[in-house]
Each structure stands twice: as structure tokens, then as C-alpha cells.
Design a protein around this motif. Sequence first.
Motif, mmCIF file in Angstrom:
data_model
loop_
_atom_site.group_PDB
_atom_site.id
_atom_site.type_symbol
_atom_site.label_atom_id
_atom_site.label_comp_id
_atom_site.label_asym_id
_atom_site.label_seq_id
_atom_site.Cartn_x
_atom_site.Cartn_y
_atom_site.Cartn_z
ATOM 1 N N PRO A 206 102.060 76.892 20.673
ATOM 2 C CA PRO A 206 102.259 77.767 19.761
ATOM 3 C C PRO A 206 103.094 78.898 20.353
ATOM 4 N N ALA A 207 103.391 79.796 19.310
ATOM 5 C CA ALA A 207 104.498 81.010 19.310
ATOM 6 C C ALA A 207 103.595 81.891 20.279
ATOM 7 N N GLU A 208 104.206 82.792 21.008
ATOM 8 C CA GLU A 208 103.674 83.766 21.888
ATOM 9 C C GLU A 208 102.441 84.607 21.427
ATOM 10 N N LYS A 209 102.888 84.958 20.095
ATOM 11 C CA LYS A 209 101.800 85.949 19.546
ATOM 12 C C LYS A 209 100.397 84.992 19.113
ATOM 13 N N ASP A 210 100.525 83.725 19.113
ATOM 14 C CA ASP A 210 99.165 83.036 18.686
ATOM 15 C C ASP A 210 98.738 82.315 20.060
ATOM 16 N N SER A 211 99.460 82.797 21.114
ATOM 17 C CA SER A 211 98.619 82.308 22.095
ATOM 18 C C SER A 211 97.652 82.981 22.963
ATOM 19 N N VAL A 212 96.954 82.037 23.618
ATOM 20 C CA VAL A 212 95.792 82.679 24.441
ATOM 21 C C VAL A 212 95.990 82.551 25.915
#
Length: 435
Positions: A206-212
Amino acid sequence: MLERASKPMVSLVEKYLPDPYLFVIILTLLTFVSAMLFEGHGPMAVVEMWGNSFWNLLTFSMQMLLVLVTGFMMASTPLVRGILNRIASLAKTPGQAIVLVTFIALVASWINWGFGLVVGALFAKALARQIRVHYPLLVASAYSGFIVWHGGLAGSIPLTIATDGHFSASAIGIIDTSETIFAFFNLAIVVALFIVVPLVNRLMLPAEKDSVYVDPKLLDDEPDTAVVINRPADHLENSRILAWLIGFSGLAFIFQYFLDNGGLNLNIVNFMFLFIAIILHQTPKRLLASLNEGVKGGAGIVIQFPFYAGIMGVMTASGLAASISAGFVSFASAESLPFWSFISAGLVNIFVPSGGGQWAVQAPVMLPVAQELGVEIPRVAMAVAWGDAWTNLLQPFWALPVLAIAGLKAKDIMGYCLMLLIITGVIISIGLTWL
């Protein structure tokens, strides 16, 4: 596209997949009801089948617990941690980390499934300590390499039918691994998965903003190695001589074992992990400190594996597993039998997550049909083997050691595994049917 497609699956699994303990309870009750409805057994008869087999996996449960603990102890030694960290440093981006951990897990699992589970999880932690990468997908990628195990060197079904005196020998004889593990169609499937699985995992990032992300400090599981001498016994606890005497005795046995042409199995893998850890930790105190850390993640294995033994007992004794297999092959042709054997094995694996146990249940159904239709026995056997390996992407039974090492729950990784289940199912089906 795959990243977008995986989002609904990840969300679905996160919301609705229960804890693995609840999963096995629900699976147990579903097996009870199915045995009563479809096989005609009474409630108490089913309960007796369940209770009589509840402890049948005690040896295997201990082996799996030792996979987790001995693997952790070995990986927590300074030397092995350094090696893992150096290999992890080859990855410079999150995408490279995903591909690298998948490839390492695939190679290790093809060699030996227990080795693959531990190495994949430990390498994922080493990568996460160095690179900011979406941690659930990283661990899912480490687990995804497990899919090739039954087509590899330690595949229990191909090794079983290659062993003199196996239970089906009177019907099919001895089938050499050149016709199963090293057959063209099987190697083609393995090569295809080595290409596709890392690629799919990378495309699901996923994109960085959606990453955990995970704090690298939380992954620092190095045990306390401080040396404190307050009493005579402390000298023994910190004795390198004692550790090396017993450790090198273990290595001597390992050397002789392979000199005698012994093959890799779960016991020898655990033996190697343990005695390498004893030597590399250098003192009993350091080893025990590592043990105390490693054993914390083993609760799931201890409580859940007996329930799976009970499920397997009901599935086998009630005739339910054989009925499922027979139902699928009843409408199979010579061309489609490998495919339906694969699908039926995948379904049975949800309830009987043991390759050897599953073959014992399905072989009496599959083999006569294959002989009647004139289908290659090695191909049908490998179809069952691949079906067993395939739905491990959905069944949390085998993921427990990986999750314990990584510190995650099944719902964190199974959404990604579900996407892989669909894609790899197509690849394996094509390989079994057309190659």
C-alpha cells in the motif's frame, strides 16, 4: 491494481476473521454438525471420535513449539542476528524488502517447511528493524513462501509414496521422487510460484499513508546477557566450557547423521537449531534468557493443536473427509481428475491441516479412481499435496509460529494471503492439468 484489489479483502478479514482459537472452536462445531448431518452419526458418537483423538498430535505439538523456541533462540544469537541484518541490508526500499523476504521464505520452505516458517518470520523482523515497510504485508510475505513446501524436498506425500512399505505400496508400488518432486510439471509450478508470489506481494504494497509501521525498538528481542557472579552456581551458569561440551556433542551427532545419509525432517531441524543456539549463546545463562523470551509466543500452539487433532479424528473416523473427496472425484474425467483432486484436498485441508494425515484419508478414494481412469498416479498424488499446501494461505494453523515470532494476529496478514490464494490457485491448477 492488485493493491486496490487487496484492500477489500484485507478489510473483510480484519473485521470478520476471529482469533485463531475462536476459529478452531467454530471449525470444531461445524465438523460436529457435518458428521451428524451428512454421515448419520449420533451426537455422542461424534463427541467420542473427537475426544478419543484430542491428544493425537501431542508429539507434533511439541515439535511445532520447538520450531518456534529453538528457531528464536538461534536467531537471537549475535552471529545469526548479524547475518540476518547483513542480508536485510540488501533491501533499500519497502518494495525490495517485500520481494527479498518472500524469496528467502520460498527457498527455505522448499528445502524444509519447518525451516521456512522460522527463517521467514525471523528475516521479516530483521528487515523491519532496518526499513520502514508495511509490517502486516511483510509478515504475510514471509508466510506466503510456505506454499511451496509440499512440492519441495520435505513434501510428506511424495516422500511417503517413495518409501518402501508405505500403506498404498500394494496398490501403486514405490514411486520415485523423480516422478513427483522432480517431475517437469511440479518443477514448473514451483518456478512459476517463485516468480509470481514475490511479484504479487510487491504489487499489494500500500501507499505510505495507508501503511502500518512498527517501532524497531519493539522488535529488539535480544536477551539480557549481563554477567553477575554472586554465588558458586553462577560460575556454572556462565560457563562456556559446559555449553561447548554439550553443544559440540550435538554437532557431532548432526555430522554423523548426515554422513549416514539422513534427510531433513522436523526433528533434525529442531536439533540443529537447538545445538547451534547452545554453542553461539556461549553460556547456559544466555541460552535460558533467550528461551524465556522465545517461549512467550507459544501459547497458541499449546491450546489450539489438540483441537485440530480432535477435528482430524472426527473427519477421518466419521467418513466425512472421504465423502468430500469422493464427491469431488465422482464427476471427474481423466483430464480433470488432477484438478478436482487439488480442489478437494484444499477443502479437506481446512479441517485436516496435516499433509501425511490428509493423504491417509484421501489416498483410498483417489487412487482407485485414478487407476480406473488411467490417470498418472504421481500427478494425482502431487495434486493432493498441492491442495494441502494451497489452502494453508487461508488456514491459520500453520501461521501460528510465524505470528508468534512476528507479534501479529491472524487477521493482520490473512487478507493478503486471501489474494495470493486466488492467484496461486490458478497457477497450480494450470500446472497440474496442462503441463
